[in-house]
Design a protein around this motif. Structure first.
Motif, mmCIF file in Angstrom:
data_model
loop_
_atom_site.group_PDB
_atom_site.id
_atom_site.type_symbol
_atom_site.label_atom_id
_atom_site.label_comp_id
_atom_site.label_asym_id
_atom_site.label_seq_id
_atom_site.Cartn_x
_atom_site.Cartn_y
_atom_site.Cartn_z
ATOM 1 N N UNK A 39 25.146 40.046 100.127
ATOM 2 C CA UNK A 39 26.144 39.725 99.069
ATOM 3 C C UNK A 39 25.529 39.323 97.416
ATOM 4 N N UNK A 40 26.104 39.699 96.435
ATOM 5 C CA UNK A 40 25.398 39.300 95.185
ATOM 6 C C UNK A 40 25.905 37.946 94.708
ATOM 7 N N UNK A 41 25.679 37.257 93.791
ATOM 8 C CA UNK A 41 26.286 35.917 93.232
ATOM 9 C C UNK A 41 27.468 35.863 92.904
ATOM 10 N N UNK A 42 28.423 36.984 92.885
ATOM 11 C CA UNK A 42 29.990 37.132 92.833
ATOM 12 C C UNK A 42 30.363 37.221 94.013
ATOM 13 N N UNK A 43 29.618 37.317 95.178
ATOM 14 C CA UNK A 43 30.046 37.345 96.605
ATOM 15 C C UNK A 43 30.700 38.805 96.877
ATOM 16 N N UNK A 44 30.035 39.591 96.078
ATOM 17 C CA UNK A 44 30.522 41.046 96.474
ATOM 18 C C UNK A 44 29.271 41.890 97.373
ATOM 19 N N UNK A 45 29.664 42.589 98.245
ATOM 20 C CA UNK A 45 28.717 43.438 99.104
ATOM 21 C C UNK A 45 27.472 43.921 98.456
ATOM 22 N N UNK A 46 26.526 44.228 98.701
ATOM 23 C CA UNK A 46 25.309 44.982 98.130
ATOM 24 C C UNK A 46 24.910 45.987 99.183
ATOM 25 N N UNK A 47 25.277 47.292 98.668
ATOM 26 C CA UNK A 47 24.902 48.525 99.474
ATOM 27 C C UNK A 47 23.559 48.925 99.353
ATOM 28 N N UNK A 48 22.838 49.267 100.269
ATOM 29 C CA UNK A 48 21.407 49.658 100.024
ATOM 30 C C UNK A 48 20.242 48.776 100.051
ATOM 31 N N UNK A 49 20.583 47.527 100.066
ATOM 32 C CA UNK A 49 19.798 46.262 100.148
ATOM 33 C C UNK A 49 18.703 46.661 101.265
ATOM 34 N N UNK A 50 17.281 46.460 101.207
ATOM 35 C CA UNK A 50 16.693 46.495 102.092
ATOM 36 C C UNK A 50 16.206 44.974 102.826
ATOM 37 N N UNK A 51 16.458 45.309 104.263
ATOM 38 C CA UNK A 51 16.092 44.110 104.929
ATOM 39 C C UNK A 51 14.695 44.228 105.701
ATOM 40 N N UNK A 52 13.986 43.478 105.661
ATOM 41 C CA UNK A 52 12.625 43.621 106.225
ATOM 42 C C UNK A 52 12.721 42.338 107.204
ATOM 43 N N UNK A 53 12.070 42.853 108.662
ATOM 44 C CA UNK A 53 12.227 41.820 109.710
ATOM 45 C C UNK A 53 10.547 41.660 109.987
ATOM 46 N N UNK A 54 10.228 40.384 110.151
ATOM 47 C CA UNK A 54 8.818 39.892 110.363
ATOM 48 C C UNK A 54 8.749 38.975 111.776
ATOM 49 N N UNK A 55 8.030 39.247 112.512
ATOM 50 C CA UNK A 55 7.774 38.493 113.830
ATOM 51 C C UNK A 55 6.605 37.385 113.615
ATOM 52 N N UNK A 56 6.863 36.272 113.875
ATOM 53 C CA UNK A 56 5.918 35.180 113.736
ATOM 54 C C UNK A 56 5.597 34.634 115.021
ATOM 55 N N UNK A 57 4.643 34.877 115.761
ATOM 56 C CA UNK A 57 4.202 34.451 117.000
ATOM 57 C C UNK A 57 3.445 33.076 116.799
ATOM 58 N N UNK A 58 3.823 32.108 117.792
ATOM 59 C CA UNK A 58 3.215 30.693 117.718
ATOM 60 C C UNK A 58 2.446 30.594 118.991
ATOM 61 N N UNK A 59 1.973 31.748 119.701
ATOM 62 C CA UNK A 59 1.030 31.515 120.715
ATOM 63 C C UNK A 59 -0.400 31.486 120.595
#
Length: 103
Positions: A39-59
């Motif tokens: 969502x943006x600052x006005x709580x409106x949905x943002x289409x096309x935002x890039x969501x990157x996922x990273x794995x953090x291993x604690x082994x």
């Protein structure tokens, strides 16, 4: 997600009933579906935002970070990612504004 089930409801089953009950049994697996909404600052949905996922291993003595991939938010700002449930792994999501306007 590895677990999947499909049921077929026929017209014969629906005939003369107001409630139909079906049981679906799935095997539980180690996958977890992470969902969210960008969502943006006005709580409106943002289409096309890039969501990157990273794995953090604690082994390891020093946590090891690895980029797993990315997804884009849909027209309603929603996204979903599938990760493995593991007590030794944290996940970090980094969200970036859209690179180009999605229509």
């Amino acid at each position: 997600m590895k677990a999947y089930a499909e049921i077929l409801i026929t017209p014969r089953e629906l005939r003369n009933c107001t409630t139909l009950q079906k049981n679906i049994i799935l095997q539980r697996d180690n996958d977890v579906l992470i969902t969210g909404c960008v969502l943006d600052a006005q709580c409106e949905p943002i289409s096309g935002a890039v969501v990157v996922i990273r794995q953090i291993s604690h082994t390891h003595q020093v946590p090891k970070e690895k980029e797993l991939g990315y997804t884009l938010s849909n027209q309603e700002g929603k996204f979903a990612l599938l990760v493995v449930r593991d007590d030794t792994i944290n996940y970090r999501l980094d969200i970036y504004e859209p690179i180009m306007k999605v229509e």
